[in-house]
Design an enzyme around this catalytic site. Structure first.
Site, PDB file in Angstrom:
ATOM      1  N   LYS A   1      35.536  35.728  41.860  1.00 34.60           N
ATOM      2  CA  LYS A   1      34.319  35.362  41.140  1.00 34.60           C
ATOM      3  C   LYS A   1      33.760  33.997  41.551  1.00 34.60           C
ATOM      4  O   LYS A   1      32.549  33.764  41.482  1.00 34.60           O
ATOM      5  CB  LYS A   1      34.573  35.381  39.632  1.00 34.60           C
ATOM      6  CG  LYS A   1      34.924  36.750  39.065  1.00 34.60           C
ATOM      7  CD  LYS A   1      33.778  37.736  39.176  1.00 34.60           C
ATOM      8  CE  LYS A   1      34.055  39.036  38.452  1.00 34.60           C
ATOM      9  NZ  LYS A   1      32.949  40.003  38.552  1.00 34.60           N
TER      10      LYS A   1
ATOM     11  N   GLU B   1      27.680  36.134  31.333  1.00 33.00           N
ATOM     12  CA  GLU B   1      28.442  37.118  30.565  1.00 33.00           C
ATOM     13  C   GLU B   1      29.811  37.242  31.224  1.00 33.00           C
ATOM     14  O   GLU B   1      29.968  36.917  32.403  1.00 33.00           O
ATOM     15  CB  GLU B   1      27.723  38.471  30.560  1.00 33.00           C
ATOM     16  CG  GLU B   1      28.023  39.384  31.745  1.00 33.00           C
ATOM     17  CD  GLU B   1      27.584  38.843  33.097  1.00 33.00           C
ATOM     18  OE1 GLU B   1      28.298  39.098  34.096  1.00 33.00           O
ATOM     19  OE2 GLU B   1      26.537  38.178  33.171  1.00 33.00           O
TER      20      GLU B   1
ATOM     21  N   SER C   1      41.609  41.497  44.069  1.00 35.30           N
ATOM     22  CA  SER C   1      40.460  40.732  43.576  1.00 35.30           C
ATOM     23  C   SER C   1      40.828  39.579  42.656  1.00 35.30           C
ATOM     24  O   SER C   1      40.048  38.647  42.492  1.00 35.30           O
ATOM     25  CB  SER C   1      39.480  41.662  42.854  1.00 35.30           C
ATOM     26  OG  SER C   1      40.131  42.335  41.782  1.00 35.30           O
TER      27      SER C   1
END
Length: 395
Positions: free
Chosen positions: A89, A111, A378
Site C-alpha cells: 500500500k 478508506e 502483498s
C-alpha cells in the site's frame, strides 16, 4: 502493448465516471492535476527517491524452495511484506500524498479495510505534515485493532463507520461524502484500482513498480519471464501492480485469487469476478456482487482487505477478454496457506496474501515441474495474528 483507458476512463465497457454532479469538480481537478504532474520529471524523481529511501524498494524476489516442494514448481515470492509499513500500500500512498502536496492540498482522507492502506496513508501524511482522517468499518476496526492503534499513533483520526455492513464498502461511502464536502482543501487517497477515473489508472501506475521490479529480478535470476503470476484480488491493486507490466507478454499467465469465504454458493464470500454481474459501484462500471434488483449484497471473507463487493474495472476487462483467469480460495484454504508459509518458510503472510499461497498449493497439479510461478506476497501477517487466534479458538 499496454491497456490504457480512453479519455473517458474506460477499459472496454468498464470503468468510466459515474458520479453525482456535486463531485465532478473534484474529479476534473484531480484528473487534470494527475495528467500534468505525473509526467513532471521533478515529481517522478522525488517519488522514486521516496520509494527507495523511505519505503525500502526494491523489495526482494525470493525463491521459496520449501514452498516449491509443495507447489511442485519453482515458486518465487515478491516480498511486498518487506516494504515499509508491511504491505504494498505504501507505493500508492507515497504517490498520491506527494501529488496532493504538490497541488496545495492540506488534508488527506482515506478508506481502509484491513487497515494496511490506512496505516500507509497515515504514515505518509505524517511524513509530509498533513492532516489525516481514515474511515474504517466498525467490523474491521474490531478485527484489526492493532492497525487502528497504529493509525492513531501516527496522528490520524480514525472514524468508525456504523452503517451498512460496517466494512470496506461503507467506509468508502463515507470517505466519498467527506470529499464532496471538502475537496478544495482535501485529497481522497483511494487504496485500490477501483472508483471513478482517474483512480483506477492512477493507483495502477503507482503500484506497477511491483511488476516492473519483478520483470528485472526474474530475468536476472532465471534468464526468462515467469509462466504464472499469482496474486489475491479484492479491489485488486497488488495484483494489477504485478500483472500490468506483463500485459503484452501473452505467454505469462495471470491468476487472480478472490475470497471464496465459506463457499461461493453460500452467500458468504467476496468472489466478485467469479460470481458477480456487471454493475456500478463507487463511480465505476465493473463486476459487482448484487441481487436480482441490483442491490449490493453483503460480503464475507476471513481477510478484511478482500471483504469488498466490487473490483477494479481493469480486472473486469482482463476477465472479459480472457487475459487473466480469476479463481477463488476458501477461508480454510487461506488459513492453511497462512500456517504453511509460516511453518516452512518462516514468513507470516497477511490473510489476503494467504489466499494466493493457499490456492497455489491446493492446485499444484496444474503446474509443471519446470514452471516458474511468482506469487505476490502483498503484506505481512502481524496484523492478523489475533484474528486468526480468535477464529481458531486459541486465545
Amino acid at each position: 502493448m499496454k491497456t490504457i483507458p480512453d479519455r473517458y476512463g474506460k477499459y472496454g465497457p468498464f470503468g468510466g465516471i459515474f458520479a453525482p454532479e456535486t463531485l465532478m469538480p473534484a474529479i476534473e481537478e484531480l484528473e487534470n492535476n494527475y495528467s500534468r504532474i505525473s509526467r513532471n520529471r521533478e515529481f517522478k524523481n522525488e517519488l522514486a527517491s521516496l520509494l527507495a529511501d523511505y519505503a525500502g524498494r526494491p523489495t526482494p524476489l525470493y525463491l521459496a524452495e520449501n514452498l516449491s516442494r509443495y507447489t511442485g514448481c519453482r515458486t518465487y515470492l515478491k516480498r511486498e511484506d518487506l516494504a515499509f509499513t508491511g504491505a504494498h500500500k505504501i507505493n500508492n500512498t507515497l504517490g498520491q500524498v506527494l501529488l496532493a502536496r504538490t497541488t496545495g492540498k492540506k488534508r488527506i482522507i482515506a478508506e481502509t479495510g484491513a487497515g494496511q492502506h490506512g496505516v500507509a496513508t497515515a504514515t505518509v501524511a505524517a511524513l509530509m505534515n498533513m492532516e489525516c482522517v481514515v474511515y474504517m468499518g466498525e467490523v474491521d476496526c474490531e478485527r484489526q485493532k492493532i492497525n487502528v492503534y497504529r493509525m492513531k499513533l501516527l496522528g490520524a483520526r480514525v472514524v468508525p463507520v456504523a452503517t451498512g455492513s460496517r466494512t470496506l464498502k461503507d467506509a468508502t461511502n463515507e470517505a466519498i461524502r467527506d470529499w464532496i464536502a471538502n475537496f478544495q482543501t482535501t485529497h481522497y487517497v483511494i487504496g485500490s484500482v477501483v472508483g471513478f477515473h482517474p483512480y483506477p489508472l492512477m493507483v495502477r501506475d503507482f503500484q506497477s513498480v511491483i511488476g516492473e521490479e519483478t520483470r528485472v529480478q526474474i530475468m536476472k535470476k532465471e534468464k526468462r519471464l515467469p509462466d504464472y503470476l499469482v496474486a489475491c484480488v479484492g479491489g485488486g491493486s497488488n495484483s494489477m501492480g504485478l500483472f500490468h507490466p506483463f500485459y503484452g507478454n501473452r505467454k505469462v499467465k495471470f491468476i487472480g485469487v478472490e475470497a471464496g469465504g465459506r463457499g461461493v454458493n453460500t452467500g458468504y464470500h467476496s468472489a466478485t469476478l467469479s460470481k458477480g454481474r456487471k454493475g456500478i459501484l463507487h463511480g465505476s462500471l465493473s463486476y459487482l456482487l448484487q441481487d436480482v434488483n441490483g442491490q449490493v449484497t453483503p460480503t464475507h471473507s476471513v481477510s478484511a482487505g478482500l471483504d469488498y463487493p466490487g473490483v477494479g474495472p481493469e480486472h473486469s476487462f482482463y476477465k472479459e477478454t480472457g487475459r487473466a483467469e480469476y479463481v477463488y480460495a476458501l477461508d480454510r484454504d487461506a488459513l492453511e496457506g497462512f500456517h504453511l508459509l509460516s511453518r516452512i518458510e518462516g514468513i507470516i503472510p497477511a490473510l489476503e496474501s494467504s489466499h494466493a499461497v493457499g490456492w497455489a498449493v491446493k492446485n499444484k497439479k496444474r503446474f509443471r515441474e519446470k514452471d516458474i510461478v511468482v506469487i505476490c506476497l502483498s503484506g505481512r501477517g502481524d496484523k492478523d495474528l489475533m484474528e486468526v487466534a480468535r477464529i481458531e479458538g486459541s486465545m
